[in-house]
Structures are given as C-alpha cells and as structure tokens.
Design a protein around this motif. Sequence first.
Motif, PDB file in Angstrom:
ATOM      1  N   ALA A  40       2.137   6.634  -3.084  1.00  0.00           N
ATOM      2  CA  ALA A  40       2.459   5.217  -3.241  1.00  0.00           C
ATOM      3  C   ALA A  40       1.269   4.348  -2.858  1.00  0.00           C
ATOM      4  O   ALA A  40       0.945   3.382  -3.557  1.00  0.00           O
ATOM      5  CB  ALA A  40       3.684   4.854  -2.411  1.00  0.00           C
ATOM      6  N   THR A  91       7.509   2.709  -1.103  1.00  0.00           N
ATOM      7  CA  THR A  91       7.431   4.113  -1.497  1.00  0.00           C
ATOM      8  C   THR A  91       8.729   4.555  -2.174  1.00  0.00           C
ATOM      9  O   THR A  91       8.700   5.197  -3.230  1.00  0.00           O
ATOM     10  CB  THR A  91       7.146   4.991  -0.259  1.00  0.00           C
ATOM     11  OG1 THR A  91       5.866   4.646   0.248  1.00  0.00           O
ATOM     12  CG2 THR A  91       7.172   6.465  -0.597  1.00  0.00           C
ATOM     13  N   ASP A  92       9.862   4.185  -1.569  1.00  0.00           N
ATOM     14  CA  ASP A  92      11.161   4.540  -2.151  1.00  0.00           C
ATOM     15  C   ASP A  92      11.344   3.869  -3.508  1.00  0.00           C
ATOM     16  O   ASP A  92      11.839   4.484  -4.449  1.00  0.00           O
ATOM     17  CB  ASP A  92      12.293   4.133  -1.207  1.00  0.00           C
ATOM     18  CG  ASP A  92      12.298   4.935   0.082  1.00  0.00           C
ATOM     19  OD1 ASP A  92      11.642   5.998   0.142  1.00  0.00           O
ATOM     20  OD2 ASP A  92      12.948   4.474   1.044  1.00  0.00           O
ATOM     21  N   TRP A  93      10.931   2.597  -3.610  1.00  0.00           N
ATOM     22  CA  TRP A  93      11.077   1.852  -4.849  1.00  0.00           C
ATOM     23  C   TRP A  93      10.271   2.510  -5.969  1.00  0.00           C
ATOM     24  O   TRP A  93      10.718   2.605  -7.107  1.00  0.00           O
ATOM     25  CB  TRP A  93      10.637   0.410  -4.626  1.00  0.00           C
ATOM     26  CG  TRP A  93      10.762  -0.474  -5.816  1.00  0.00           C
ATOM     27  CD1 TRP A  93      11.903  -0.782  -6.499  1.00  0.00           C
ATOM     28  CD2 TRP A  93       9.704  -1.179  -6.469  1.00  0.00           C
ATOM     29  NE1 TRP A  93      11.619  -1.634  -7.548  1.00  0.00           N
ATOM     30  CE2 TRP A  93      10.275  -1.899  -7.546  1.00  0.00           C
ATOM     31  CE3 TRP A  93       8.336  -1.284  -6.251  1.00  0.00           C
ATOM     32  CZ2 TRP A  93       9.529  -2.691  -8.398  1.00  0.00           C
ATOM     33  CZ3 TRP A  93       7.598  -2.089  -7.098  1.00  0.00           C
ATOM     34  CH2 TRP A  93       8.190  -2.777  -8.147  1.00  0.00           C
ATOM     35  N   GLN A  95       7.576   2.259   3.551  1.00  0.00           N
ATOM     36  CA  GLN A  95       8.630   3.177   3.125  1.00  0.00           C
ATOM     37  C   GLN A  95       9.501   2.559   2.037  1.00  0.00           C
ATOM     38  O   GLN A  95       9.875   3.226   1.074  1.00  0.00           O
ATOM     39  CB  GLN A  95       9.504   3.600   4.307  1.00  0.00           C
ATOM     40  CG  GLN A  95      10.453   4.742   3.977  1.00  0.00           C
ATOM     41  CD  GLN A  95       9.708   5.983   3.515  1.00  0.00           C
ATOM     42  OE1 GLN A  95       8.827   6.494   4.184  1.00  0.00           O
ATOM     43  NE2 GLN A  95      10.054   6.488   2.328  1.00  0.00           N
ATOM     44  N   GLN A  96       9.795   1.262   2.161  1.00  0.00           N
ATOM     45  CA  GLN A  96      10.594   0.586   1.145  1.00  0.00           C
ATOM     46  C   GLN A  96       9.881   0.601  -0.201  1.00  0.00           C
ATOM     47  O   GLN A  96      10.493   0.888  -1.241  1.00  0.00           O
ATOM     48  CB  GLN A  96      10.872  -0.851   1.596  1.00  0.00           C
ATOM     49  CG  GLN A  96      11.774  -1.615   0.667  1.00  0.00           C
ATOM     50  CD  GLN A  96      12.054  -3.029   1.177  1.00  0.00           C
ATOM     51  OE1 GLN A  96      11.493  -3.469   2.180  1.00  0.00           O
ATOM     52  NE2 GLN A  96      12.920  -3.736   0.489  1.00  0.00           N
ATOM     53  N   GLY A 133       9.418   5.652  -6.028  1.00  0.00           N
ATOM     54  CA  GLY A 133       9.849   7.033  -6.219  1.00  0.00           C
ATOM     55  C   GLY A 133       8.725   8.036  -6.010  1.00  0.00           C
ATOM     56  O   GLY A 133       8.684   9.074  -6.659  1.00  0.00           O
ATOM     57  N   HIS A 145       5.756   9.871  -3.000  1.00  0.00           N
ATOM     58  CA  HIS A 145       5.496  10.169  -1.593  1.00  0.00           C
ATOM     59  C   HIS A 145       4.632   9.049  -1.038  1.00  0.00           C
ATOM     60  O   HIS A 145       3.934   8.356  -1.788  1.00  0.00           O
ATOM     61  CB  HIS A 145       4.791  11.522  -1.446  1.00  0.00           C
ATOM     62  CG  HIS A 145       5.610  12.662  -1.949  1.00  0.00           C
ATOM     63  ND1 HIS A 145       6.751  13.098  -1.313  1.00  0.00           N
ATOM     64  CD2 HIS A 145       5.475  13.449  -3.040  1.00  0.00           C
ATOM     65  CE1 HIS A 145       7.279  14.098  -1.981  1.00  0.00           C
ATOM     66  NE2 HIS A 145       6.524  14.332  -3.045  1.00  0.00           N
ATOM     67  N   ILE A 146       4.601   8.880   0.269  1.00  0.00           N
ATOM     68  CA  ILE A 146       3.928   7.732   0.875  1.00  0.00           C
ATOM     69  C   ILE A 146       2.434   7.665   0.530  1.00  0.00           C
ATOM     70  O   ILE A 146       1.908   6.591   0.234  1.00  0.00           O
ATOM     71  CB  ILE A 146       4.172   7.664   2.400  1.00  0.00           C
ATOM     72  CG1 ILE A 146       3.836   6.266   2.900  1.00  0.00           C
ATOM     73  CG2 ILE A 146       3.410   8.736   3.141  1.00  0.00           C
ATOM     74  CD1 ILE A 146       4.612   5.844   4.103  1.00  0.00           C
TER      75      ILE A 146
END
Length: 128
Positions: A35, A25-27, A22-23, A29, A31-32
């Motif tokens: 990513a 994926t967020d970095w 998730q980290q 920008g 979707h999982i």
Amino acid sequence: MTDVGIMAKLLWTEVLNAPLRQQITDWLGLHIEQAGCAIAFIASLHDLGKASPAFQDHPSLPQAIRDRVGRELESGGLQLPKRAAGEKHARHEVVSTWALDSEQLLMEVAGLPPELAVLVAQAVGGHH
C-alpha cells in the motif's frame, strides 16, 4: 515526479499514524508495504502528462525552446503533434488521466482493481 513519490513514501512511513495506514491498506486491499508503495507510485504520477509530446509543445513557451524540445523529442523517436492554427495544446492533467485510464497502467503496474484504477486516474488528473 520521482521526488514526489519519495516524499509520499516518507509521509506514509513517518507521518501517517498506524490506524490511518491500516485503513488505507484495507481500502486498497493490499499488504501495508504494498500500500505504501502504491501510494508513492500514484503520487509520483501527478504530472505524468507533462512528459507527453502533446504537452511539450506548450504555446506559452518561446519558439526557440519549443524548437529545441521538438528536436530533442525527435532524437528520441518522438514527434510533436502537428496542430492546426488556433488549436489548443493538451493540458497535462487531461493527458495523465487518459494515459492512466486507457492504457490500464494502474491495474497492470500497481495491481489496482479496475474500479479503483479509474478513480485514481481521475484523481491524478484532477489534482489541479
């Protein structure tokens, strides 16, 4: 390169824990699932420069192999670069970084923003 991409995707889904996925994926920008595919794609590019004619004419190869590589490249519409005496061959990691950065492949194919694409191109080329 394909094997590395497949293994990277397997590591993404089977080894990395959910908070780390998730980290990342967020970095990125994304979707999982996107990513995971982007990570696998980036990992698969690690030796992209080895596919270039500039690297294929590696001076450490025996001349017979270099001649064969030259003939095979020519049959595919590519040519080995002509080098001056003593001119060094292109290092594959330099070619990888150049191709990914100058051709904007990471932005167009992986959908990375420009500032991240530059960093990834440098990381891919710097894996040695």
